[in-house]
Write an enzyme that holds these catalytic residues in place. Structure first.
Site, mmCIF file in Angstrom:
data_model
loop_
_atom_site.group_PDB
_atom_site.id
_atom_site.type_symbol
_atom_site.label_atom_id
_atom_site.label_comp_id
_atom_site.label_asym_id
_atom_site.label_seq_id
_atom_site.Cartn_x
_atom_site.Cartn_y
_atom_site.Cartn_z
ATOM 1 N N ASP A 104 71.934 10.929 -55.105
ATOM 2 C CA ASP A 104 70.979 11.536 -56.045
ATOM 3 C C ASP A 104 69.571 11.488 -55.472
ATOM 4 O O ASP A 104 69.263 10.632 -54.648
ATOM 5 C CB ASP A 104 70.810 10.716 -57.336
ATOM 6 C CG ASP A 104 72.076 10.356 -57.992
ATOM 7 O OD1 ASP A 104 73.036 11.080 -57.820
ATOM 8 O OD2 ASP A 104 72.058 9.316 -58.698
ATOM 9 N N LYS A 105 68.739 12.320 -56.074
ATOM 10 C CA LYS A 105 67.311 12.311 -55.729
ATOM 11 C C LYS A 105 66.725 10.897 -55.850
ATOM 12 O O LYS A 105 65.907 10.474 -55.031
ATOM 13 C CB LYS A 105 66.614 13.268 -56.704
ATOM 14 C CG LYS A 105 65.162 13.438 -56.474
ATOM 15 C CD LYS A 105 64.631 14.524 -57.387
ATOM 16 C CE LYS A 105 63.132 14.546 -57.299
ATOM 17 N NZ LYS A 105 62.504 15.052 -58.496
#
Ligand code: URA
Length: 236
Positions: A104-105
């Site tokens: 994920d970011k």
């Protein structure tokens, strides 16, 4: 043997239509002789551009320390991505360099990148059960009793996350300190670590992947990478 325009374009030197300028300018040599033109066929190993061998003509496998704030998608509308960390020429390669699975970011840590699609499929397949270790910081203390309960649940291989129909594969939970845990997964479902802890009532406030199989980050700084040999994952 491949056409020079195809080789140069696929390795990110220029577009196929620009290849004629490159071959006509005398900067491209084949076996030490100036290239005849963009359609000339050559072995990649025989080609020099501005005196240098071609840039990774056989492919790339990279181990990147993903920093926070970048996505692993190539979709520009999803925000700044990890590929912008790579040299501009590598960003123009075809086949494209892509991540083996995603983080994920808001997750940092170890991610592999490659242009070898068969390797992406092999290493992301749950069949191969490559262990991936995550270090998670929780929003509240996990008491030893709750940790033991969660560890039993995660190890059982019976947990079905919301909106899913198949149970998560068995996962190993280790308590490091009341708010620090390590979770070993052999699959890579969407936001899996965060969703598994949400299931047992905990928010993950920081997440970092430390290992992919036997690989770790060593002393790589966030945003930097090292190359792995192309036969690193070769099966005997
Ligand atoms: N699990 C998550 O929640 N996020 C990741 O990036 C990887 C695993």
């Amino acid at each position: 043997m491949r056409r020079l325009d195809q080789l140069l374009a696929n390795l990110g030197y220029c577009s196929r239509s620009e290849a004629r300028d490159w071959t006509d300018s005398g900067t491209v040599l084949v076996r030490g002789e100036p290239a005849d033109g963009p359609s000339q066929k050559a072995h990649a190993a025989d080609v020099r551009v501005e005196g240098a061998p071609l840039d990774h003509p056989d492919g790339l496998i990279l181990l990147l320390h993903k920093p926070l704030g970048l996505v692993c998608s190539h979709e520009l509308r999803e925000g700044p991505n990890i590929y912008t960390l790579l040299p501009a020429r590598w960003q123009r390669r075809n086949p494209v360099i892509t991540s083996i699975g995603r983080l994920d970011k808001d997750t940092s840590g170890l991610i592999l990148l490659t242009d070898q699609s068969a390797l992406v499929h092999r290493l992301t397949s749950p069949k191969h059960k490559v262990p991936k270790i995550y270090r998670a910081t929780l929003g509240a203390d996990l008491t030893p009793a709750r940790a033991a309960e969660s560890a039993t649940l995660f190890a059982a291989g019976t947990l079905i996350l919301p909106d899913e129909t198949t149970p998560c594969a068995p996962a190993a939970l280790t308590l490091i300190s009341p708010r620090e845990v390590e979770l070993t997964l052999t699959e890579g479902r969407y936001h899996q670590v965060r969703r598994m802890f949400a299931w047992v009532g905990y928010e993950v406030v920081a997440l970092h992947r430390t290992h992919f199989g036997a690989l770790d980050l060593g002393d790589l700084k966030p945003g930097t990478w090292r190359e792995l040999p192309l036969d690193f994952f070769a099966t005997p």
